[in-house]
Design a protein around this motif. Sequence first.
Motif, short mmCIF file in Angstrom:
data_model
loop_
_atom_site.label_atom_id
_atom_site.label_comp_id
_atom_site.label_asym_id
_atom_site.label_seq_id
_atom_site.Cartn_x
_atom_site.Cartn_y
_atom_site.Cartn_z
N ALA A 269 11.60 50.87 -12.90
CA ALA A 269 12.99 50.93 -12.46
C ALA A 269 13.78 52.03 -13.15
CB ALA A 269 13.66 49.57 -12.72
N GLU A 270 13.39 52.43 -14.36
CA GLU A 270 14.23 53.38 -15.11
C GLU A 270 13.38 54.23 -16.03
OE1 GLU A 270 17.82 53.14 -18.42
OE2 GLU A 270 17.59 51.56 -16.93
N ASP A 271 13.71 55.53 -16.09
CA ASP A 271 13.04 56.46 -17.00
C ASP A 271 13.66 56.32 -18.38
OD1 ASP A 271 11.86 58.49 -18.36
OD2 ASP A 271 12.71 60.12 -17.18
N GLY A 272 12.99 55.59 -19.25
CA GLY A 272 13.53 55.34 -20.58
C GLY A 272 13.53 56.53 -21.50
N SER A 273 12.85 57.62 -21.13
CA SER A 273 12.86 58.80 -22.00
C SER A 273 14.24 59.44 -22.06
CB SER A 273 11.85 59.82 -21.49
OG SER A 273 12.22 60.34 -20.22
N LYS A 274 15.10 59.09 -21.09
CA LYS A 274 16.45 59.68 -21.06
C LYS A 274 17.51 58.71 -21.55
CE LYS A 274 15.07 62.40 -17.04
NZ LYS A 274 15.31 62.68 -15.59
N GLY A 275 17.09 57.54 -22.00
CA GLY A 275 18.05 56.55 -22.46
C GLY A 275 17.37 55.46 -23.24
N SER A 276 17.96 54.30 -23.23
CA SER A 276 17.44 53.18 -24.02
C SER A 276 16.43 52.35 -23.27
CB SER A 276 18.60 52.28 -24.46
OG SER A 276 19.31 51.79 -23.33
N GLY A 277 16.24 52.61 -21.97
CA GLY A 277 15.26 51.84 -21.22
C GLY A 277 15.88 50.68 -20.48
N HIS A 278 15.15 50.15 -19.51
CA HIS A 278 15.62 49.06 -18.68
C HIS A 278 15.63 47.75 -19.47
CE1 HIS A 278 15.78 46.27 -15.22
NE2 HIS A 278 16.30 47.29 -14.56
N VAL A 279 16.51 46.83 -19.07
CA VAL A 279 16.62 45.57 -19.80
C VAL A 279 15.32 44.77 -19.74
CG1 VAL A 279 17.54 44.38 -17.75
CG2 VAL A 279 18.04 43.48 -20.04
N LEU A 280 14.54 44.90 -18.66
CA LEU A 280 13.29 44.15 -18.58
C LEU A 280 12.31 44.58 -19.65
CD1 LEU A 280 12.67 44.01 -14.71
CD2 LEU A 280 13.49 42.19 -16.21
N VAL A 281 12.33 45.86 -20.02
CA VAL A 281 11.44 46.34 -21.07
C VAL A 281 11.76 45.66 -22.39
CG1 VAL A 281 10.65 48.38 -22.33
CG2 VAL A 281 11.14 48.54 -19.89
N TRP A 282 13.04 45.45 -22.63
CA TRP A 282 13.45 44.86 -23.91
C TRP A 282 13.27 43.35 -23.95
CZ3 TRP A 282 13.74 47.89 -27.81
CH2 TRP A 282 14.04 49.24 -27.62
N LEU A 283 12.82 42.77 -22.85
CA LEU A 283 12.45 41.35 -22.85
C LEU A 283 10.96 41.16 -23.14
CD1 LEU A 283 14.41 40.10 -19.69
CD2 LEU A 283 15.03 39.81 -22.10
N MET B 191 2.47 52.36 -14.32
CA MET B 191 1.05 52.29 -14.68
C MET B 191 0.82 52.62 -16.15
SD MET B 191 -1.45 53.50 -11.61
CE MET B 191 -0.76 55.09 -11.29
N LEU B 192 1.42 53.71 -16.62
CA LEU B 192 1.09 54.23 -17.96
C LEU B 192 2.23 54.12 -18.96
CD1 LEU B 192 -0.83 57.47 -16.88
CD2 LEU B 192 -1.80 55.28 -17.59
N GLY B 193 3.42 53.79 -18.51
CA GLY B 193 4.55 53.75 -19.42
C GLY B 193 5.30 55.08 -19.42
N VAL B 194 6.28 55.16 -20.30
CA VAL B 194 7.13 56.35 -20.41
C VAL B 194 6.56 57.28 -21.47
CG1 VAL B 194 9.45 57.18 -20.96
CG2 VAL B 194 9.16 55.03 -19.71
N ALA B 195 6.55 58.58 -21.17
CA ALA B 195 6.13 59.59 -22.15
C ALA B 195 7.38 60.10 -22.87
CB ALA B 195 5.40 60.74 -21.46
N ASP C 85 6.58 65.49 -14.86
CA ASP C 85 6.13 64.92 -13.59
C ASP C 85 5.95 63.42 -13.67
OD1 ASP C 85 6.14 67.42 -12.47
OD2 ASP C 85 3.99 67.77 -12.75
N MET C 86 5.34 62.95 -14.74
CA MET C 86 5.07 61.51 -14.85
C MET C 86 6.36 60.71 -15.04
SD MET C 86 1.89 61.11 -14.39
CE MET C 86 0.36 62.02 -14.40
N ASN C 87 7.26 61.18 -15.85
CA ASN C 87 8.49 60.44 -16.10
C ASN C 87 9.42 60.41 -14.90
OD1 ASN C 87 7.79 59.70 -18.68
ND2 ASN C 87 8.96 61.31 -19.68
N ASN C 88 9.26 61.36 -13.99
CA ASN C 88 10.14 61.42 -12.82
C ASN C 88 9.65 60.56 -11.67
OD1 ASN C 88 12.07 63.08 -13.93
ND2 ASN C 88 11.14 64.97 -13.19
N ASN C 89 8.60 59.78 -11.88
CA ASN C 89 8.09 58.91 -10.82
C ASN C 89 7.90 57.49 -11.33
OD1 ASN C 89 5.54 57.68 -9.26
ND2 ASN C 89 6.70 59.01 -7.91
N GLY C 90 8.57 56.56 -10.67
CA GLY C 90 8.50 55.17 -11.13
C GLY C 90 7.12 54.57 -11.02
#
Length: 551
Positions: A224-238, A82-86, A72-77
């Motif tokens: 913007a993006e659920d990073g649990s299913k991939g590498s995450g959004h580019v903003l996270v890596w900045l 607020m809490l990050g990706v689980a 539920d949490m990962n499916n809502n931006g």
Amino acid sequence: MTAVADTRVTTPERAGSRDLAGTGTLLRLALRRDRVMIPVWVLAIGMTGSSALSRLKTTYETAADRANVVHDMNNNGSMRSMLGVAFGDSYGALAAWRVGVFLAAFAGIMSVLLVIRHTREEEESGRQEALSAGMVGRRAGLTSALLTMGIANAAITLLITATLAGEGSGGALAYGLSVGLTGLAFGGLAAIAAQVTENARLARGLAAAAVGIAYMLRLLGDAAEDGSKGSGHVLVWLSPIGWAEYTRPFANERWWALLLLAAFTAVSCAVAYSLAGRRDIGAGFFASRPGPASAGRSLQGAYGLAWRLQRGTLLGWGIGIALSAAGLGGAANGADNLIGDSQKNRDLIERMGGAQNLNDAFLAAMVTVIGVVLTVQTVGAVLRLRSEETDQRAEPLLANAVSRLRWAASHLVIAYLGPVAVLAAGGLAMGLVYGAAADDLGGQLPRVLGATLAQVPAVWVVTSLVVFLFGLLPNYTASLGWAVVGVVVAIGWLGPALDAPQPVLNLSPFSHLPKLPGESLSAAPFLWLLLLSAVLTVAGLVGLRRRDMTN
């Protein structure tokens, strides 16, 4: 013999050892000065992870419950922001998700305060110059500050690892390192800020702004993006906070993400060391430009001078809050699609933002966060009075026709009205973006702006408490004032996530406000907070009139 001795002194090896002379003595002095501050920070950050773990074990008792909350949490931006990706549904992974990004940010704030305290503040006060006249090397102060900050972050790492080792030693170590190395990374940035600027307030503000920007990049990227299913959004890596998050403790750890934090720390410390060797003690790398030959009309009174001293900081806060609020407004739309039939997830949202519909609950949680963070600005504005007093800059004003109350009022006008302007800018930005996204600009803009401005009484209570300290306990104003900010921020960020008991939440004035927009509006809490603010302010000003200056 003399010629030989001089030749040996000028060799690079000897010069390097002289640069670090006295580091051990300064380190012991720093640890002694911070013998209360560091343990408090370490225990507060280090024990929060285990507290979150205990709460999670009582809230989500079965594997199905844990899997549902992750889904539920990962499916809502909105919730990801607020809490990050689980990244997993084990108790350890959930504990890292629930408070991990907050702990990384708090470690960064702690490191910024420690480094600036033992570098730029020492130079600004003149103590570093006095020490350097003896057997203290050019880079000894910077080295001891970084070591002090490093010891604090190492203690946090060990405490987190030890308290969560029962959930898996590898995950606990990754979790501890992700928080500790994030603190080191921002400590390195603070060291650079201390070399570049000539003012501790500006250096602290720049480094703290870096923490805020990193947190916002993480927030917007996760929204913007659920990073649990991939590498995450580019903003996270900045963002260094994003690197800590994507270490993924207790969920197939990515140890290489820690190398990014370590490399960032090494580079920033190297830059700070290079700059430290190229400037004079007390001077910034970029020297302050001389002002005009004669003062303008705006500087002919105490109020004009106070505005000139504080306008840059206030403008920076206004721009930063407006940009952050705009991002939060974009993330808010769609929160009501999250919960479904999960009562436990609904309970979590209600603790954060109230029992109204989830879009309003998210907005309520975010405007509270903005108000809580703004206490840093307003407390800094009050503490400017104390720095003007201790640095002997207030004495020439008070020796003329400027009374103590008029001098204090010149800064307090900014401390009280500045947050109103900043909150208005944030409310307008959030309301415009959210209203446009919801296709209801005319209806949502006034609601969001009103909810943001409703935080003013709580901000004023924190401001007035520091005014009270300044008037009655001037020697402890800075330490106790920042402690108040730390308590308020910790309760505002971590209290709902940890399901803290109501008596603990009530320690923050923000907990007494209605959760707007959405909840019913009552005048009583606003009036009580305003009354408390007025009483504290009057008591502080009375104390200022009666006490000796610089005492």
